[in-house]
Scaffold this motif. Structure first.
Motif, PDB file in Angstrom:
ATOM      1  N   THR A 111       1.136  -1.853   0.056  1.00  0.00           N
ATOM      2  CA  THR A 111       0.373  -0.061   0.006  1.00  0.00           C
ATOM      3  C   THR A 111       1.098   1.049  -0.160  1.00  0.00           C
ATOM      4  OG1 THR A 111      -0.285   0.044   2.034  1.00  0.00           O
ATOM      5  CG2 THR A 111      -1.842  -1.393   1.835  1.00  0.00           C
ATOM      6  N   LEU A 112      -0.283   2.491  -0.348  1.00  0.00           N
ATOM      7  CA  LEU A 112       1.080   2.827  -0.998  1.00  0.00           C
ATOM      8  C   LEU A 112       1.778   4.112   0.837  1.00  0.00           C
ATOM      9  CD1 LEU A 112       2.201   5.349  -2.572  1.00  0.00           C
ATOM     10  CD2 LEU A 112       0.080   6.630  -3.009  1.00  0.00           C
ATOM     11  N   ARG A 113       0.104   3.908   1.392  1.00  0.00           N
ATOM     12  CA  ARG A 113       0.619   4.486   2.399  1.00  0.00           C
ATOM     13  C   ARG A 113       2.112   3.816   3.645  1.00  0.00           C
ATOM     14  NH1 ARG A 113      -2.706   7.111   6.104  1.00  0.00           N
ATOM     15  NH2 ARG A 113      -4.553   6.423   4.219  1.00  0.00           N
TER      16      ARG A 113
ATOM     17  N   PRO B 191      -0.107  11.512  10.923  1.00  0.00           N
ATOM     18  CA  PRO B 191      -0.348  11.188   9.609  1.00  0.00           C
ATOM     19  C   PRO B 191      -0.391  13.543   8.673  1.00  0.00           C
ATOM     20  CG  PRO B 191      -2.012  10.441  11.305  1.00  0.00           C
ATOM     21  CD  PRO B 191      -0.808  10.587  11.532  1.00  0.00           C
ATOM     22  N   ARG B 192      -0.386  14.285  10.148  1.00  0.00           N
ATOM     23  CA  ARG B 192       0.101  15.291  10.270  1.00  0.00           C
ATOM     24  C   ARG B 192       1.092  15.491   8.738  1.00  0.00           C
ATOM     25  NH1 ARG B 192      -0.941  20.830  11.037  1.00  0.00           N
ATOM     26  NH2 ARG B 192       1.128  22.275  11.167  1.00  0.00           N
ATOM     27  N   GLU B 193       2.667  14.491   9.601  1.00  0.00           N
ATOM     28  CA  GLU B 193       3.291  15.087   9.199  1.00  0.00           C
ATOM     29  C   GLU B 193       4.119  14.754   7.574  1.00  0.00           C
ATOM     30  OE1 GLU B 193       7.292  14.537  11.846  1.00  0.00           O
ATOM     31  OE2 GLU B 193       5.395  12.436  11.844  1.00  0.00           O
ATOM     32  N   LEU B 194       2.991  13.013   7.129  1.00  0.00           N
ATOM     33  CA  LEU B 194       2.917  12.868   6.333  1.00  0.00           C
ATOM     34  C   LEU B 194       1.867  13.534   5.408  1.00  0.00           C
ATOM     35  CD1 LEU B 194       2.608  10.090   4.213  1.00  0.00           C
ATOM     36  CD2 LEU B 194       1.171   9.125   5.062  1.00  0.00           C
ATOM     37  N   ASP B 195       0.998  14.084   5.529  1.00  0.00           N
ATOM     38  CA  ASP B 195       0.322  15.280   4.453  1.00  0.00           C
ATOM     39  C   ASP B 195       1.282  16.506   4.011  1.00  0.00           C
ATOM     40  OD1 ASP B 195      -2.089  13.806   4.715  1.00  0.00           O
ATOM     41  OD2 ASP B 195      -3.076  15.246   6.250  1.00  0.00           O
TER      42      ASP B 195
ATOM     43  N   VAL C  16      -1.788  11.412  -4.698  1.00  0.00           N
ATOM     44  CA  VAL C  16      -2.844   9.769  -4.100  1.00  0.00           C
ATOM     45  C   VAL C  16      -4.617  10.243  -3.978  1.00  0.00           C
ATOM     46  CG1 VAL C  16      -2.861  10.083  -1.646  1.00  0.00           C
ATOM     47  CG2 VAL C  16      -0.410  10.678  -2.794  1.00  0.00           C
ATOM     48  N   GLU C  17      -4.933  11.100  -4.351  1.00  0.00           N
ATOM     49  CA  GLU C  17      -6.313  12.020  -4.571  1.00  0.00           C
ATOM     50  C   GLU C  17      -7.049  10.792  -5.297  1.00  0.00           C
ATOM     51  OE1 GLU C  17      -6.880  15.756  -4.494  1.00  0.00           O
ATOM     52  OE2 GLU C  17      -6.625  16.497  -2.561  1.00  0.00           O
TER      53      GLU C  17
ATOM     54  N   THR D 123      -3.754   2.170  -1.366  1.00  0.00           N
ATOM     55  CA  THR D 123      -4.190   1.620  -2.620  1.00  0.00           C
ATOM     56  C   THR D 123      -2.734   0.929  -3.293  1.00  0.00           C
ATOM     57  OG1 THR D 123      -5.244   3.122  -4.039  1.00  0.00           O
ATOM     58  CG2 THR D 123      -4.579   1.788  -4.836  1.00  0.00           C
ATOM     59  N   HIS D 124      -3.028  -0.094  -3.063  1.00  0.00           N
ATOM     60  CA  HIS D 124      -1.762  -0.699  -3.763  1.00  0.00           C
ATOM     61  C   HIS D 124      -0.967  -0.592  -4.587  1.00  0.00           C
ATOM     62  CE1 HIS D 124       0.350  -5.051  -4.531  1.00  0.00           C
ATOM     63  NE2 HIS D 124       0.126  -4.657  -3.215  1.00  0.00           N
ATOM     64  N   VAL D 125       0.235  -0.652  -4.350  1.00  0.00           N
ATOM     65  CA  VAL D 125       1.370   0.061  -5.632  1.00  0.00           C
ATOM     66  C   VAL D 125       1.637  -0.775  -6.028  1.00  0.00           C
ATOM     67  CG1 VAL D 125       3.386   1.732  -5.984  1.00  0.00           C
ATOM     68  CG2 VAL D 125       1.489   2.113  -4.903  1.00  0.00           C
ATOM     69  N   ASP D 126       1.338  -1.725  -7.116  1.00  0.00           N
ATOM     70  CA  ASP D 126       2.541  -2.698  -8.205  1.00  0.00           C
ATOM     71  C   ASP D 126       4.338  -2.231  -7.940  1.00  0.00           C
ATOM     72  OD1 ASP D 126       0.577  -3.840  -8.627  1.00  0.00           O
ATOM     73  OD2 ASP D 126       0.315  -3.131 -11.379  1.00  0.00           O
TER      74      ASP D 126
END
Length: 565
Positions: free
Chosen positions: A431-433, A444-448, A460-461, A469-472
């Motif tokens: 996953t992208l996360r 989450p704030r630092e990620l944003d 991301v949106e 979302t799963h990233v290949d």
């Protein structure tokens, strides 16, 4: 298929160092690390194979008991029950042998995978310069499997040898002539296969080499498919890969033909031994030297001997393949990383760190953003000097990090405080996360904030499930600009004390680049940032700009001083 008896986990720290002095030494190391699956396999293989060898002898005795005038029915019953008991023993041992063989194979697979992956991690970024990606992929797949197959056949091979010796002894006790024929014929049949092993091994090595080249080419094509389409090179590279694939096919056919000859010899040679023993036994029966039951026993025993010979053929083949595979694994394990732990490391000072290269004259002040303008083909060499602790290999002085020579810094501390991000970086599957926020202490704030600074929030949106979302592997479904912005966001989120970026906006348009440079400069305020780029936008936000002299860039003769500005 796994079994808890053979699936005990081993902590990575407890995994011993492999013996890489040669393929046989590596295989013997695997045996020494955990011998019990092989020992159990050998015991069960013997318990499975010996009843097969004894059943014809027991049936022969039962026939003699039944055919004897006024024969003893109790004796016939006894031999019949013994044959039944041998069958039950064989069935039980066979079930256990499967488990033991799979356990031995799983041990070889698991340990080889672990030592390979551990060494790949040790090599780090230097792996790309020392081995083809196709070689690593082929070792992790085909070579590991070949080594596992060799361990799987050990139990049956030991059982076959023991059973063949037992049959030879039993036949010799009954008829020395037939026993001598077995003692000569069976080893001769096995030795007759020997001359085919060397050509098979050579052809397997050639096929393995072609497979490594093809895998590397396939990876390169997939990674650069969008670029190839953009410049019209897709057809050319497809034709090149087609030719390489044909080389792999021809090498595989050559190895397959030799393997077919080996299999044919494994059937023909023991068959000839069986025919010879049956003919000789029939002559002895006609002369009255042996009984009818003994003749049947000899026939059954000689027919059984085809199984040990075919098992020996299989073992020779798998060991030949395992030797080739172990040689490839050892070649990878013998690669040494350029970055080595110093004998007496010096600690880095706390807080922002400065970078200073006495050779090129490039300096990056602590807590400032420095843009280094240098030829594109030398950017990687300079970035290596600023981030790799391997030390000066060409007689030039080491780069100073916070006043400490880079080759004197503890590796763990260096990797935790200095991060390099460049065009060779990729996205892993998941996953992208998970990909961006691998460290659990990032909020989450630092990620944003990192996504905003890299102008990657829109990427991301646009994904179906956003950050979930799963990233290949490699981010193949994303464009080059999207991948570059996500890689930049990942580097920013790591928040190292020193961040070295190589052309971080080379794949985005000018409007996006303008937003990225302003936001990165704001986010990295107070931390040391070095950007290799000739973009005027980056130079416009830099606290300092450096231009190393062309003759001071790594790989060039040392004739003039750098010119920082």
């Amino acid at each position: 298929m796994t079994n808890r008896l053979f699936d005990r986990s081993v902590a990575p720290a407890a995994l011993p160092e492999a013996d890489t002095r040669g393929p046989w030494r590596y295989l013997w190391w695997l045996v020494r690390v955990r011998p019990w699956p092989l020992v159990l396999g050998a015991v069960l293989g013997t318990a499975w194979m010996v009843p097969l060898a004894l059943v014809p002898l027991v049936i022969g005795r039962a026939i003699d008991e039944a055919g004897r005038p006024g024969g003893d029915q109790a004796g016939l019953l006894l031999w019949s029950l013994l044959a039944l008991g041998l069958g039950v023993l064989q069935a039980a041992a066979g079930a256990g042998l499967i488990q033991a063989a799979v356990g031995a194979e799983a041990h070889a697979l698991s340990y080889t995978h672990r030592v390979l992956m551990r060494h790949v991690v040790r090599l780090g970024a230097t792996l790309r310069d020392k081995a083809r990606s196709g070689d690593v992929a082929a070792s992790a797949a085909a070579d590991v499997e070949s080594i596992g197959n060799a361990f799987e056949v050990v139990g049956r091979t030991v059982g076959a040898v023991v059973a063949a010796v037992l049959v030879a002894v039993a036949l010799t006790a009954t008829s020395p002539v037939l026993g001598l024929a077995v003692l000569i014929g069976v080893p001769a049949a096995v030795l007759g296969i020997g001359p085919l092993l060397r050509p098979l091994q050579e052809r397997d090595e050639a096929q393995r080499e072609h497979m490594g080249v093809a895998t590397s080419q396939a990876g390169d094509i997939v990674a650069g498919l969008r670029i190839l389409r953009g410049i019209g090179g897709e057809a050319g590279f497809a034709e090149r890969f087609r030719r390489t694939s044909q080389d792999v096919r021809r090498a595989g056919e050559s190895a397959g033909r030799m393997e077919a000859w080996l299999q044919a010899a494994g059937v023909l040679l023991p068959g000839l031994v069986t025919v010879g023993i049956v003919w000789l036994g029939a002559r002895l029966a006609l002369q009255g030297t042996i009984t009818a039951g003994e003749l049947i026993a000899f026939y059954g025993a000689s027919a059984f001997l085809t199984l040990p010979v075919s098992t020996a053929t299989e073992a020779a083949e798998t060991l030949s393949l395992a030797k080739v595979a172990a040689g490839r694994v050892c070649a990878l394990l013998r690669l040494t990383p350029d970055d080595t732990q110093p004998a007496h490391p010096r600690p880095l000072p706390p807080g922002p760190l400065s970078l200073a290269d006495p050779h090129t004259g490039v300096t990056a002040e602590a807590g400032r953003l420095t843009v280094v303008v240098t030829p594109a083909d030398r950017t990687g060499d300079l970035a290596d000097r600023f981030t790799r602790p391997g030390g000066p290999r060409d007689g030039t002085p080491a780069v100073l990090l916070g006043g400490v020579p880079l080759d004197r810094v503890d590796l763990a501390e260096l990797r935790s405080r200095v991060l390099r991000s460049g065009p060779a970086d990729t996205l892993f599957s998941g996953t992208l996360r998970e990909e961006l926020a691998a460290r659990a202490d990032r909020s989450p704030r630092e990620l944003d904030r990192a996504l905003f600074a890299a102008d990657a929030a829109d990427v991301v949106e646009a994904l179906p499930a956003g950050l979930d979302t799963h990233v290949d592997e490699g981010g193949r479904a994303l464009s080059g600009g999207q991948r570059q912005r996500l890689v930049l966001a990942r580097a920013l989120l790591a928040a190292p004390d020193v961040l070295v970026l190589e052309d971080p906006t080379s794949s985005v348009d000018a409007h996006t680049e303008a937003r990225v440079v302003e936001r990165v400069a704001a986010l990295r305020a107070g931390r040391t940032t070095v950007v290799f780029s000739d973009s005027p936008l980056w130079r416009g936000v830099a606290d300092r700009e450096a231009r190393p002299g062309p003759d001071r860039v790594p790989g060039s003769p040392d004739r003039s001083a750098g010119v920082p500005s």
